[in-house]
Design a protein around this motif. Structure first.
Motif, PDB file in Angstrom:
ATOM      1  N   ILE A  81      43.503  67.844  69.210  1.00 49.98           N
ATOM      2  CA  ILE A  81      42.396  68.803  69.284  1.00 49.98           C
ATOM      3  C   ILE A  81      42.259  69.210  70.750  1.00 49.98           C
ATOM      4  CG2 ILE A  81      39.954  69.234  68.817  1.00 49.98           C
ATOM      5  CD1 ILE A  81      40.031  66.924  66.807  1.00 49.98           C
ATOM      6  N   LEU A  82      42.184  70.520  70.999  1.00 52.18           N
ATOM      7  CA  LEU A  82      42.093  71.035  72.364  1.00 52.18           C
ATOM      8  C   LEU A  82      40.926  72.001  72.468  1.00 52.18           C
ATOM      9  CD1 LEU A  82      45.355  70.954  71.437  1.00 52.18           C
ATOM     10  CD2 LEU A  82      45.643  71.568  73.844  1.00 52.18           C
ATOM     11  N   LEU A  83      40.234  71.946  73.600  1.00 54.97           N
ATOM     12  CA  LEU A  83      39.130  72.862  73.866  1.00 54.97           C
ATOM     13  C   LEU A  83      39.384  73.539  75.208  1.00 54.97           C
ATOM     14  CD1 LEU A  83      36.329  73.984  73.057  1.00 54.97           C
ATOM     15  CD2 LEU A  83      35.321  72.081  74.370  1.00 54.97           C
ATOM     16  N   PHE A  84      39.412  74.874  75.195  1.00 55.97           N
ATOM     17  CA  PHE A  84      39.592  75.661  76.408  1.00 55.97           C
ATOM     18  C   PHE A  84      38.265  76.298  76.789  1.00 55.97           C
ATOM     19  CE2 PHE A  84      43.723  75.346  74.487  1.00 55.97           C
ATOM     20  CZ  PHE A  84      44.614  75.268  75.553  1.00 55.97           C
ATOM     21  N   ASP A  85      38.022  76.412  78.102  1.00 55.86           N
ATOM     22  CA  ASP A  85      36.756  77.009  78.550  1.00 55.86           C
ATOM     23  C   ASP A  85      36.866  78.525  78.593  1.00 55.86           C
ATOM     24  OD1 ASP A  85      38.185  77.658  80.827  1.00 55.86           O
ATOM     25  OD2 ASP A  85      37.338  76.034  82.043  1.00 55.86           O
ATOM     26  N   SER A  86      35.852  79.154  79.137  1.00 53.21           N
ATOM     27  CA  SER A  86      35.799  80.618  79.148  1.00 53.21           C
ATOM     28  C   SER A  86      36.838  81.232  80.061  1.00 53.21           C
ATOM     29  CB  SER A  86      34.399  81.086  79.566  1.00 53.21           C
ATOM     30  OG  SER A  86      34.069  80.566  80.852  1.00 53.21           O
ATOM     31  N   ALA A  87      37.408  80.436  80.966  1.00 52.92           N
ATOM     32  CA  ALA A  87      38.475  80.920  81.851  1.00 52.92           C
ATOM     33  C   ALA A  87      39.844  80.569  81.287  1.00 52.92           C
ATOM     34  CB  ALA A  87      38.307  80.322  83.249  1.00 52.92           C
ATOM     35  N   ASP A  88      39.884  80.154  80.038  1.00 50.43           N
ATOM     36  CA  ASP A  88      41.118  79.795  79.329  1.00 50.43           C
ATOM     37  C   ASP A  88      41.814  78.591  79.952  1.00 50.43           C
ATOM     38  OD1 ASP A  88      40.628  82.003  77.744  1.00 50.43           O
ATOM     39  OD2 ASP A  88      41.863  83.338  78.966  1.00 50.43           O
ATOM     40  N   GLN A  89      41.027  77.718  80.601  1.00 52.71           N
ATOM     41  CA  GLN A  89      41.556  76.486  81.159  1.00 52.71           C
ATOM     42  C   GLN A  89      41.259  75.339  80.184  1.00 52.71           C
ATOM     43  OE1 GLN A  89      43.371  76.396  84.104  1.00 52.71           O
ATOM     44  NE2 GLN A  89      43.147  78.637  83.845  1.00 52.71           N
ATOM     45  N   LEU A  90      42.208  74.414  80.069  1.00 52.96           N
ATOM     46  CA  LEU A  90      42.039  73.284  79.167  1.00 52.96           C
ATOM     47  C   LEU A  90      40.938  72.370  79.682  1.00 52.96           C
ATOM     48  CD1 LEU A  90      43.033  71.792  76.646  1.00 52.96           C
ATOM     49  CD2 LEU A  90      44.693  70.611  78.094  1.00 52.96           C
ATOM     50  N   LEU A  91      39.905  72.173  78.845  1.00 53.19           N
ATOM     51  CA  LEU A  91      38.761  71.362  79.257  1.00 53.19           C
ATOM     52  C   LEU A  91      38.823  69.964  78.651  1.00 53.19           C
ATOM     53  CD1 LEU A  91      36.014  71.224  80.711  1.00 53.19           C
ATOM     54  CD2 LEU A  91      34.959  72.091  78.605  1.00 53.19           C
ATOM     55  N   VAL A  92      39.071  69.895  77.344  1.00 56.87           N
ATOM     56  CA  VAL A  92      39.112  68.601  76.652  1.00 56.87           C
ATOM     57  C   VAL A  92      40.338  68.584  75.745  1.00 56.87           C
ATOM     58  CG1 VAL A  92      37.896  66.984  75.138  1.00 56.87           C
ATOM     59  CG2 VAL A  92      36.584  68.530  76.620  1.00 56.87           C
ATOM     60  N   ARG A  93      41.036  67.468  75.770  1.00 61.60           N
ATOM     61  CA  ARG A  93      42.182  67.285  74.865  1.00 61.60           C
ATOM     62  C   ARG A  93      42.193  65.849  74.382  1.00 61.60           C
ATOM     63  NH1 ARG A  93      48.629  68.708  75.959  1.00 61.60           N
ATOM     64  NH2 ARG A  93      49.329  68.067  73.862  1.00 61.60           N
ATOM     65  N   ARG A 120      37.197  81.119  68.283  1.00 60.20           N
ATOM     66  CA  ARG A 120      36.334  81.313  69.444  1.00 60.20           C
ATOM     67  C   ARG A 120      35.066  80.503  69.269  1.00 60.20           C
ATOM     68  NH1 ARG A 120      34.590  87.368  70.458  1.00 60.20           N
ATOM     69  NH2 ARG A 120      33.283  86.926  68.628  1.00 60.20           N
ATOM     70  N   VAL A 121      34.604  79.889  70.321  1.00 61.97           N
ATOM     71  CA  VAL A 121      33.345  79.143  70.298  1.00 61.97           C
ATOM     72  C   VAL A 121      32.252  80.046  70.840  1.00 61.97           C
ATOM     73  CG1 VAL A 121      32.089  77.115  71.101  1.00 61.97           C
ATOM     74  CG2 VAL A 121      34.544  76.959  70.615  1.00 61.97           C
ATOM     75  N   GLY A 122      31.201  80.245  70.030  1.00 62.80           N
ATOM     76  CA  GLY A 122      30.104  81.102  70.456  1.00 62.80           C
ATOM     77  C   GLY A 122      30.575  82.534  70.643  1.00 62.80           C
ATOM     78  N   SER A 123      30.039  83.177  71.680  1.00 60.00           N
ATOM     79  CA  SER A 123      30.385  84.572  71.957  1.00 60.00           C
ATOM     80  C   SER A 123      31.506  84.691  72.969  1.00 60.00           C
ATOM     81  CB  SER A 123      29.146  85.322  72.464  1.00 60.00           C
ATOM     82  OG  SER A 123      28.631  84.686  73.636  1.00 60.00           O
ATOM     83  N   GLY A 124      32.153  83.574  73.231  1.00 61.34           N
ATOM     84  CA  GLY A 124      33.281  83.603  74.160  1.00 61.34           C
ATOM     85  C   GLY A 124      33.229  82.504  75.197  1.00 61.34           C
ATOM     86  N   GLN A 125      32.355  81.480  74.955  1.00 66.75           N
ATOM     87  CA  GLN A 125      32.281  80.383  75.922  1.00 66.75           C
ATOM     88  C   GLN A 125      33.589  79.596  76.006  1.00 66.75           C
ATOM     89  OE1 GLN A 125      29.996  80.874  73.386  1.00 66.75           O
ATOM     90  NE2 GLN A 125      27.992  79.985  73.952  1.00 66.75           N
ATOM     91  N   GLY A 126      34.355  79.630  74.943  1.00 67.61           N
ATOM     92  CA  GLY A 126      35.598  78.858  74.952  1.00 67.61           C
ATOM     93  C   GLY A 126      36.376  79.073  73.670  1.00 67.61           C
ATOM     94  N   VAL A 127      37.489  78.323  73.533  1.00 65.49           N
ATOM     95  CA  VAL A 127      38.350  78.399  72.353  1.00 65.49           C
ATOM     96  C   VAL A 127      38.694  76.978  71.913  1.00 65.49           C
ATOM     97  CG1 VAL A 127      40.643  79.043  71.496  1.00 65.49           C
ATOM     98  CG2 VAL A 127      39.323  80.662  72.871  1.00 65.49           C
ATOM     99  N   LEU A 128      38.535  76.726  70.636  1.00 68.98           N
ATOM    100  CA  LEU A 128      38.849  75.419  70.067  1.00 68.98           C
ATOM    101  C   LEU A 128      40.135  75.540  69.254  1.00 68.98           C
ATOM    102  CD1 LEU A 128      37.818  72.474  69.545  1.00 68.98           C
ATOM    103  CD2 LEU A 128      36.775  73.373  67.450  1.00 68.98           C
TER     104      LEU A 128
END
Length: 847
Positions: free
Chosen positions: A146-158, A204-212
């Motif tokens: 499972i990967l979560l990217f932030d709004s800058a398309d950087q990997l935040l959590v993996r 997309r998470v929310g209105s663009g805060q990140g991508v799951l």
């Protein structure tokens, strides 16, 4: 049609027949017999024997072609259908699984903990979310990462460690973040996930805060599907729209990346791959609730050298022989053309027997050949060859019928296994859902804080309603506190439940759970939560945020009626059949047939025992019909009902396919006679006796009394009041009266033949007979006159002689006299002595 080794064969079978060992064996045997017929026909013509084999030989040749075509077509149909079924299940099973993934990503992307971490990504928040992802995967074990990217398309959590995302990976994330689609499905190579392609579900998470992103365990799932379907030979595959292999059950045989041809509208075709010829099938996904999957196809390759090595007898070996005999004879599975084959074979054999019988009778009359001894030997050889041919046809017809019946048995067993597998996979998701939703921070906090006020209850109900909209397989979701009192529901129509205490046994068991991996399932029973209808309720304990205590539970009410009905209807292989789920006692859980409602108990005779994951098949009677019944018992999916799961629920799936009405097996045919022939003793004499069967009894006639045997039709029907007189048969342009000598227990039938007899004074007349038997010279010393005291009444017998049947059981053959028969007929039917003149209308009917 095409010519194959002197046989007229369907064009599509020509290239396949060399691989059909059964058909080839019969072809060689039948053609060998054909050569014998040619020789016998030639010898008959040279010897002047009256039996002309030309028409019989041609009829046998035509029937041989028809039989070989039918056998080839049925073997091909059976093999192709089984191959297509596996290809279809391969893609459909995967699509059903992936449909659940599209719901998972949509729901997890709304998770408050995910959004909170994106809003404030501290080290503690990232660590907590990684732990939460681990808890999610522990329940939904279909995911590898499972990967979560932030709004800058950087990997935040993996969840798993691995390579950093490449620029290509980030461009994919950017496209997902810019999309309004509820999910994005991609099967491709991601640099951060390794060298092999990965199947990823992103949202997309929310209105663009990140991508799951959820990384599906694609290779693992395909191994499970392939292993459940794999046969002894052949390769199951998953193809993309261009025919490229995405997954293979045998990568050493057919490697991922290889390309296979398009099938178009064809159900199958023969292809060459890697230097070998294969039977190839490919199937589009049938879709599930509008979802069609990634556009892939299930496919199967079967080497032609192994494709048609079917063993129908193995599948039929465990079927009750008496029931199997009824099914093989009376099943409605056979086409009209196939039903005609045994009737045609029987007619040809009957004509041959009559021709040989007539030829033998003729040799004892005035038109005998120049060498009657040779002619009789030749006729005997013709009869033996006819019997060998009959046996060959009987075996091949039996094999043909066995192929058809075994196909139905195989389908019932196969689809029963698929039904219970789909059920297990479906309920696996239910066990996961209740445990994951029990980990909701909002639920845990609200129940830990004590009895929530109206505003908080409304918020909890709003969350439950949102979940229920995404997961439509539930009729209601309920949140209850540590006392079992309902706090919130997902359905407004069930709002009256709020504040009520749940009393069902599963509630106490739920509140006693202590580990987040544990769950509870109710018995399949009537529930007020499901309108009084039976269903399963899945439940998990809700723990306090610090996991110090159980503060309540969540219950999800499975919409069992449409879900199970949908599964059962989807797997039915043929029209007219039905399927059902039942528990180990045979109580019905769900059925595609309204006659068997939940709670109905199946008769014990329908149940069979076998260790899972064995699938069984048998034939049994139900409501006056014989059914092929496939049965398979639940053996779980992944952790669900696995070795470490305390939950056990041995549900069975049954697939019923009607075969024929239940009836007694047909009576065994009357055993043929073995009337021993005698050589004339010195100073002795012999008499030639011709045998025939009327009803259940065998009789003899002196050959000198016999003119010939002819077909029953065409005959002018003129029946006497007593039924003795049947009509007239034109013989040499002369009407000959025909009579029925059978008893009240016997019946006249179209399959009967007419034996024409001669009366020394009254001319010719005919009698209906059911079968023609042996003709032999019998020593007159063996012929014993019947006692005078039984000469009254309906006595047409003059003598008796000892004979044997095929079982070597002795009996007395009663010999009739043509003169006595006619005398009795004039008594029983006076019009026999003075037959009416045939009218023009009668003659027109004959013509």
């Amino acid at each position: 049609m095409a010519r194959y080794k002197n046989v007229e064969i369907d064009g599509e079978l020509v290239e396949l027949l060399p691989y059909m060992r059964t058909v080839e064996d019969y072809r060689e045997s039948l053609q060998s017999l054909q050569a014998v017929w040619d020789n016998l026909n030639l010898l008959g013509q040279l010897s002047g024997t009256a039996a002309d084999m030309t028409e019989t030989r041609a009829a046998f040749a035509g029937l041989s072609d028809s039989l070989l075509n039918h056998l080839g077509r049925e073997i091909l149909a059976k093999t192709a259908a089984e191959l297509r079924a596996k290809a279809q299940v391969t893609i459909d099973m995967l699509v059903r699984n992936l449909f659940e993934r599209t719901a998972d990503i949509g729901f997890l992307a709304t998770d408050e903990d995910v959004r909170a971490c994106l809003a404030a990504p501290s080290e503690a928040a990232v660590g907590a979310l990684r732990q939460r992802f681990g808890a999610y995967r522990a329940k939904y074990s279909v995911y590898a990462d499972i990967l979560l990217f932030d709004s800058a398309d950087q990997l935040l959590v993996r969840l798993e460690s691995g390579a950093a995302p490449s620029e290509t990976d980030r461009r994919f994330v950017e496209r997902v973040r810019a999309s309004d689609a509820p999910y994005t499905e991609a099967y491709r190579r991601f640099d951060c996930l390794g060298a092999a392609p990965a199947l990823v579900y992103a949202a997309r998470v929310g209105s663009g805060q990140g991508v799951l992103c959820l990384v599906f365990r694609f290779d693992d799932e395909m191994r499970r599907i392939f292993s459940a379907l794999a046969g002894e030979r052949g390769v199951l595959l998953l193809l993309d729209a261009d025919g490229q292999v995405q997954a293979s059950a045998d990568p050493f045989h057919v490697a991922p990346g290889a390309r296979l041809p398009q099938l178009g509208a064809a159900a199958w075709r023969v292809i060459e791959f890697g230097g070998n010829d294969y039977l190839f099938c490919a199937c589009q996904a049938q879709g599930f609730q509008g979802y069609q999957g990634p556009g892939w196809r299930g496919a199967a390759l079967l080497p032609l050298r192994h494709a048609f090595h079917t063993d129908a007898a193995r599948l039929l070996a465990d079927i009750d022989p008496a029931l199997l005999a009824v099914v093989m004879e009376h099943t409605s599975l056979y086409s009209e053309a196939l039903r005609a084959i045994p009737l045609q074979a029987e007619r040809i054999q009957r004509d041959l027997n009559r021709s040989v019988w007539n030829g033998t009778v003729l040799q004892s009359g005035s038109q005998r050949s120049s060498n009657p001894a040779f002619s009789k030997v030749l006729l005997a050889e013709i009869s033996k060859t006819g019997e060998r041919t009959r046996e060959m046809f009987a075996r091949s017809i039996a094999d043909l019928r066995a192929t058809i019946v075994s196909t139905v048995l195989h389908d019932c067993r196969f689809y029963a296994a698929q039904a219970v597998d789909i059920m297990d996979r479906n309920l696996y998701e239910r066990a996961n859902d209740c445990r994951w939703w029990a980990l909701s921070t909002a639920f845990r906090q609200a129940l830990a804080d004590g009895r929530p006020d109206a505003a908080r209850r409304a918020e909890l109900s709003r969350i439950l309603a949102y979940i229920n909209r995404l997961y439509s397989v539930y009729t209601n979701l309920l949140l209850f506190d540590a006392s079992g009192r309902v706090v919130a529901v997902s359905q407004d129509s069930a709002a009256e439940l709020v504040g009520q205490r749940l009393e069902a046994p599963w509630v106490a068991r739920t509140l006693a759970l202590r580990h987040p991996q544990e769950y509870v399932v109710s018995d399949f029973e009537a529930s007020p939560l499901y309108g009084g209808a039976p269903t399963y309720v899945y439940a998990a304990a809700v723990q306090a945020p610090d996991a110090s205590a159980v503060v309540g539970g969540i219950a999800i009410v499975f919409d069992s009626a449409p879900q199970f009905s949908g599964i059962l209807h989807d797997i039915l292989p043929r029209a007219g059949g039905f399927a059902l789920f039942a528990d180990e006692q045979g109580r019905v859980i769900a059925s595609s047939d309204g006659r068997y409602a939940p709670g109905h108990c199946l008769p014990p005779a329908l149940l069979r025992t076998g260790a899972p994951p064995a699938a069984l098949v048998h034939v049994a009677e139900l409501d006056g019909t014989l059914y092929a019944i496939g049965q398979a018992e639940s053996c779980g999916y992944r952790e669900y009902k696995g070795p470490d799961d305390v939950y056990r629920n041995p549900v069975r799936a049954f697939v019923f396919q009607p075969l024929c009405a239940a009836r007694a097996a047909s009576a065994a045919p009357q055993p043929a006679l073995a009337l021993r022939g005698d050589r004339a003793r010195a100073g002795g004499d012999t008499r030639e006796i011709a045998t025939l069967r009327i009803g259940a009894n065998w009789y003899g006639l002196a050959s000198a009394d016999v003119v010939e045997a002819v077909e029953r039709q065409p005959m002018v029907s003129i029946k006497s009041e007593a039924g003795v007189m049947q009509g007239y048969r034109m013989i040499d342009k002369t009407p000959v009266p025909v009579f029925f000598l059978g008893t009240a227990h016997d019946e006249a039938s179209a399959a009967q033949q007419i034996v024409i007899l001669r009366h020394p004074e009254q001319g010719r007349f005919g009698i209906l007979v059911d079968e023609l038997g042996a003709i032999a010279d019998v020593d007159v010393a063996r012929l014993k006159p019947l006692p005078a005291e039984i000469s009254w009444g309906r006595n047409v017998m003059t003598e008796s002689v000892l004979m044997l049947n095929q079982s070597a059981q002795p009996g007395l053959l009663q010999v009739m006299s043509a003169a006595r028969i006619f005398t009795w007929l004039t008594m029983a039917c006076p019009e026999a002595a003075t037959p009416p003149a045939l009218t023009a209308a009668m003659l027109a009917e004959y013509a």
